[in-house]
Write a protein that holds these residues in place. Structure first.
Motif, mmCIF file in Angstrom:
data_model
loop_
_atom_site.group_PDB
_atom_site.id
_atom_site.type_symbol
_atom_site.label_atom_id
_atom_site.label_comp_id
_atom_site.label_asym_id
_atom_site.label_seq_id
_atom_site.Cartn_x
_atom_site.Cartn_y
_atom_site.Cartn_z
ATOM 1 N N GLY A 59 -7.903 8.702 0.684
ATOM 2 C CA GLY A 59 -8.103 7.690 -0.351
ATOM 3 C C GLY A 59 -8.736 8.278 -1.602
ATOM 4 N N VAL A 62 -6.155 10.378 -3.454
ATOM 5 C CA VAL A 62 -5.282 9.507 -4.251
ATOM 6 C C VAL A 62 -5.998 9.097 -5.538
ATOM 7 N N SER A 63 -7.260 8.712 -5.428
ATOM 8 C CA SER A 63 -8.033 8.324 -6.623
ATOM 9 C C SER A 63 -8.150 9.480 -7.608
ATOM 10 N N THR A 66 -4.486 10.059 -9.157
ATOM 11 C CA THR A 66 -4.082 9.017 -10.098
ATOM 12 C C THR A 66 -5.037 8.933 -11.285
ATOM 13 N N LEU A 104 1.195 13.536 -4.800
ATOM 14 C CA LEU A 104 1.534 12.110 -4.798
ATOM 15 C C LEU A 104 2.826 11.836 -4.024
ATOM 16 N N ILE A 120 -3.501 2.551 1.315
ATOM 17 C CA ILE A 120 -4.116 3.321 0.225
ATOM 18 C C ILE A 120 -3.168 3.404 -0.963
ATOM 19 N N ILE A 121 -1.907 3.730 -0.696
ATOM 20 C CA ILE A 121 -0.906 3.851 -1.760
ATOM 21 C C ILE A 121 -0.659 2.494 -2.416
ATOM 22 N N ARG A 123 -2.757 0.005 -2.749
ATOM 23 C CA ARG A 123 -3.895 -0.291 -3.637
ATOM 24 C C ARG A 123 -3.778 0.507 -4.933
ATOM 25 N N SER A 124 -3.427 1.776 -4.798
ATOM 26 C CA SER A 124 -3.276 2.626 -5.972
ATOM 27 C C SER A 124 -2.153 2.122 -6.863
ATOM 28 N N ASP A 125 -1.030 1.768 -6.265
ATOM 29 C CA ASP A 125 0.099 1.260 -7.037
ATOM 30 C C ASP A 125 -0.267 -0.038 -7.754
ATOM 31 N N ASN A 127 -3.196 -0.806 -8.877
ATOM 32 C CA ASN A 127 -4.027 -0.404 -10.025
ATOM 33 C C ASN A 127 -3.177 0.125 -11.174
ATOM 34 N N TRP A 128 -2.003 0.601 -10.861
ATOM 35 C CA TRP A 128 -1.047 1.089 -11.859
ATOM 36 C C TRP A 128 -0.204 -0.088 -12.365
#
Length: 185
Positions: A59, A62-63, A66, A104, A120-121, A123-125, A127-128
């Motif tokens: 996680g 990833v942070s 990104t 990524l 995790i991905i 959540r990241s997506d 945020n994008w």
């Protein structure tokens, strides 16, 4: 990966960088917590004081990855300028910073088989997706164009170019031109 000197002064950050570098070199299948710990001069068991689980470390990777793309989502300028800048800068980053997109890509591929990494991905997506969708919602579109769907198209296009980084600037430039043409006049 061999033991190295601390690079940031923060063990936690150094563990994230070591994991990032290991994924870039060996892929997700080669991510071994023992090697990550060794790279920053820690015992394997000490790593768990910083990251209780492998997913916690992933996680943060990833942070970290990104976060390096945050500049592509700057909010200055008109919505059109923001979206076109995002596509242009992202296209260049895919081409010029291949290790970032290798990591990524590895994480996205693993997410298809691993529900914890999928979360995790996702959540990241989000945020994008949120900022991109907000930029698109402030633009005027021809009938039949939906900002949420266009945001999904942008994300899919960027993720697709990861598989052929040399094409990223041209592909995302073409997408930019199509989006500009699709605006209501």
């Amino acid at each position: 990966m061999t033991a190295s000197v601390l690079r940031t002064g923060s063990r936690r950050d150094d563990l994230v960088l070591a994991a990032f570098e290991l994924i870039a070199r060996k892929g997700m299948e080669g991510l071994r917590l023992r090697e990550v710990a060794q790279a920053v001069g820690l015992d394997h068991s000490t790593l768990h004081h910083y990251f209780p689980t492998k997913e916690d470390l992933i996680g943060e990777v990833v942070s970290y990855a990104t976060g390096q793309l945050a500049e592509t989502l700057r909010l200055d300028g008109t919505p059109v300028e923001q979206v076109t800048r995002h596509l242009r800068l992202t296209g260049r980053a895919v081409r010029d910073r291949t290790e970032l997109f290798v990591v990524l890509c590895e994480l996205n591929l693993r997410a298809n088989r691993d529900p914890a990494i999928r979360a995790i991905i996702d959540r990241s997506d989000q945020n994008w997706r949120g900022p991109v969708e907000a930029q698109l919602a402030r633009m005027s579109w021809a009938p039949g164009f939906d900002p949420a769907t266009i945001a999904s198209l942008i994300i899919a296009a960027v993720k697709g170019t990861i598989l052929d980084p040399g094409t990223a600037p041209d592909v995302l430039d073409q997408l930019e031109r199509l989006l500009v043409q699709a605006q209501a006049r």
